[in-house]
Scaffold this active site. Structure first.
Site, PDB file in Angstrom:
ATOM      1  CE  LYS A 190      38.531  52.916 -16.303  1.00 14.94           C
ATOM      2  NZ  LYS A 190      37.684  52.858 -17.513  1.00 14.94           N
ATOM      3  CG  ASP A 213      23.272  60.271  -6.642  1.00 12.18           C
ATOM      4  OD1 ASP A 213      23.200  59.666  -5.546  1.00 12.18           O
ATOM      5  OD2 ASP A 213      23.309  61.516  -6.738  1.00 12.18           O
ATOM      6  CG  ASP A 258      34.268  52.456 -18.479  1.00  9.52           C
ATOM      7  OD1 ASP A 258      34.270  51.330 -17.922  1.00  9.52           O
ATOM      8  OD2 ASP A 258      35.093  52.773 -19.354  1.00  9.52           O
ATOM      9  CG  ASP A 291      28.637  59.377  -4.057  1.00  9.71           C
ATOM     10  OD1 ASP A 291      27.503  59.459  -3.531  1.00  9.71           O
ATOM     11  OD2 ASP A 291      29.280  60.363  -4.474  1.00  9.71           O
ATOM     12  CE1 TYR A 335      33.445  59.240  -1.994  1.00  9.35           C
ATOM     13  CE2 TYR A 335      32.228  60.034  -0.103  1.00  9.35           C
ATOM     14  CZ  TYR A 335      32.301  59.803  -1.452  1.00  9.35           C
ATOM     15  OH  TYR A 335      31.252  60.134  -2.259  1.00  9.35           O
TER      16      TYR A 335
HETATM   17  C1  IPM Z   1      25.836  59.946  -0.280  1.00  9.09           C
HETATM   18  C2  IPM Z   1      26.246  61.381  -0.307  1.00  9.09           C
HETATM   19  C3  IPM Z   1      27.496  61.548   0.540  1.00  9.09           C
HETATM   20  C4  IPM Z   1      28.575  60.693  -0.088  1.00  9.09           C
HETATM   21  C5  IPM Z   1      27.995  62.989   0.697  1.00  9.09           C
HETATM   22  C6  IPM Z   1      26.909  63.897   1.256  1.00  9.09           C
HETATM   23  C7  IPM Z   1      29.223  63.055   1.543  1.00  9.09           C
HETATM   24  O1  IPM Z   1      26.422  61.792  -1.614  1.00  9.09           O
HETATM   25  O2  IPM Z   1      25.603  59.403   0.829  1.00  9.09           O
HETATM   26  O3  IPM Z   1      25.726  59.333  -1.337  1.00  9.09           O
HETATM   27  O4  IPM Z   1      29.210  61.096  -1.060  1.00  9.09           O
HETATM   28  O5  IPM Z   1      28.781  59.589   0.404  1.00  9.09           O
HETATM   29 MG    MG Z   2      25.816  60.378  -3.068  1.00  9.08          MG
END
Ligand code: IPM
Ligand code: MG
Length: 362
Positions: free
Chosen positions: A191, A251, A223, A247, A141
């Site tokens: 990784k 999710d 993975d 990230d 990032y």
């Molecule tokens: C998160 C989001 C952010 C990230 C985006 C909106 C920049 O997906 O906080 O997980 O990737 O960190």
């Molecule tokens: Mg995210």
């Protein structure tokens, strides 16, 4: 002693869910005589519309001076075509960087009453209680060089995955510290079979583990971790990982609960912490009073725990949320698993009402 909290509702449903959070913050402030004051500022698309900046310097300064920051969400289709430095997400990255929020905690708890809400079988998600510790200010990032360049007349997109030893050390300690008050197991995800940054990561985490003889460390390739989260998620206690892996995995882990609408997060550094729901701005349902505020309310609980130093308030709020779920209430995103479907504001009120009934022993 008075406290100051910066509220950054941002875009889409961020505005609605932070509105509910404020009701709870005001109540807890009064109940525990904490004299909490709040100030609301623009961030993300809302700020772009106002002044063509994703976040103003003065807002960053207000955050730096605050005791904590609560953020709703940023982004939406309206700003999707803005150039890279004028995207709403830029605000988030700038705040993370300037507040030094390297330690992102994303707890994933499957509530007993919501076992059936997961797309996985109830016996697979039963008892899942894990914490993703995501490094938040390094890696792909932020690594330089970064950008779209021209090489021999061809466009090339470049991002750099980069980690220094001190960056790895401090996030590793954060993960081990977190594990000490949990089930004392850290799974470090990397990784290392391919990436140099991961090889250094693994070696450094291994060394820091020596400071924590009571914590078990295991390494897992990213993975494989993605697969294990679906195959057998309850094996995990603390998952320690770098920015982008975290990230993606957070999710994925969120879906174990059935909805990303339920997941809170805390981003910590050496100064004020920032708290936000893991879900985004959900422009498709914004403004309809149907968004689920529970992730934001759970983030408020984390804020009382980590930034306002009030464990009792944090626990009261967490138990109020779980009572509300046990009573069969939920929002539209979870309607198949709720006996009573509430609007955003009705959910805020229900949590508040339940919280008022919780009497903490003195
Ligand atoms: C998160 C989001 C952010 C990230 C985006 C909106 C920049 O997906 O906080 O997980 O990737 O960190
Ligand atoms: Mg995210």
């Amino acid at each position: 002693m008075s406290k100051f909290i910066v509220l950054l509702p941002g875009d889409g449903i961020g505005v609605e869910v932070v509105g509910e959070a404020k009701k709870i913050i005001d109540y807890l402030s009064e109940r525990y005589k904490m004299d909490i004051r709040t100030g609301t500022y623009l961030v993300g698309g809302a700020s772009l519309d106002n002044c063509n900046e994703p976040v103003k310097d003065e807002v960053v300064e207000a955050c730096l001076k605050a005791d904590a920051v609560l953020l709703g969400a940023v982004g939406g289709p309206k700003w999707d075509d803005y150039p890279a430095d004028k995207r709403p997400e830029k605000a988030l990255l700038r705040l993370r960087k300037e507040l030094g929020l390297y330690n992102n905690l994303r707890p994933v708890t499957v509530f007993d009453s919501l076992k059936d809400a997961s797309p996985l079988r109830p016996e697979v998600v039963n008892g899942v209680d894990l914490l993703v510790v995501r490094e938040l200010t390094g890696g792909l990032y932020f690594g330089q060089p970064k950008g779209i360049i021209e090489e021999d007349g061809v466009q090339v997109g470049v991002d750099t995955m980069r980690y220094s030893v001190p960056e790895i050390e401090r996030i590793a300690r954060a993960a081990f510290d977190a594990a000490l008050v949990r089930r004392k197991k850290v799974t470090s995800v990397d990784k290392a079979n391919i990436l140099a940054s991961s090889q250094l990561w693994r070696k450094t985490v291994e060394r820091i583990a020596g400071e924590y003889p009571d914590v078990t460390l295991e390494h897992m390739l990213v993975d494989n971790c993605a697969m294990q989260l679906i195959r057998n998620p309850s094996q995990f206690d603390v998952i320690l990982t770098e920015n982008m892996f975290g990230d993606i995995l957070s999710d994925e882990a969120a879906m174990l609960t059935g909805s990303i609408g339920m997941l809170p997060s805390a981003s910590l550094g050496d100064g004020p912490g920032m708290y936000e729901p893991v879900h985004g701005s959900a422009p498709d349902i914004a403004g309809q009073n149907i968004a689920n505020p529970l992730a934001t309310l759970a983030s408020v609980a984390l804020m009382f725990r980590y930034s306002l130093d009030h464990e009792q308030a944090a626990r009261d709020l967490e138990s109020a949320i779980s009572h509300v779920l046990d009573d069969g209430y939920n929002c539209k995103d979870m309607s198949r698993h709720a006996r009573k479907v509430l609007s955003t504001s009705a959910m805020g009120d229900q949590v508040l009402k339940t919280l008022k009934q919780i009497h903490t022993p003195a």
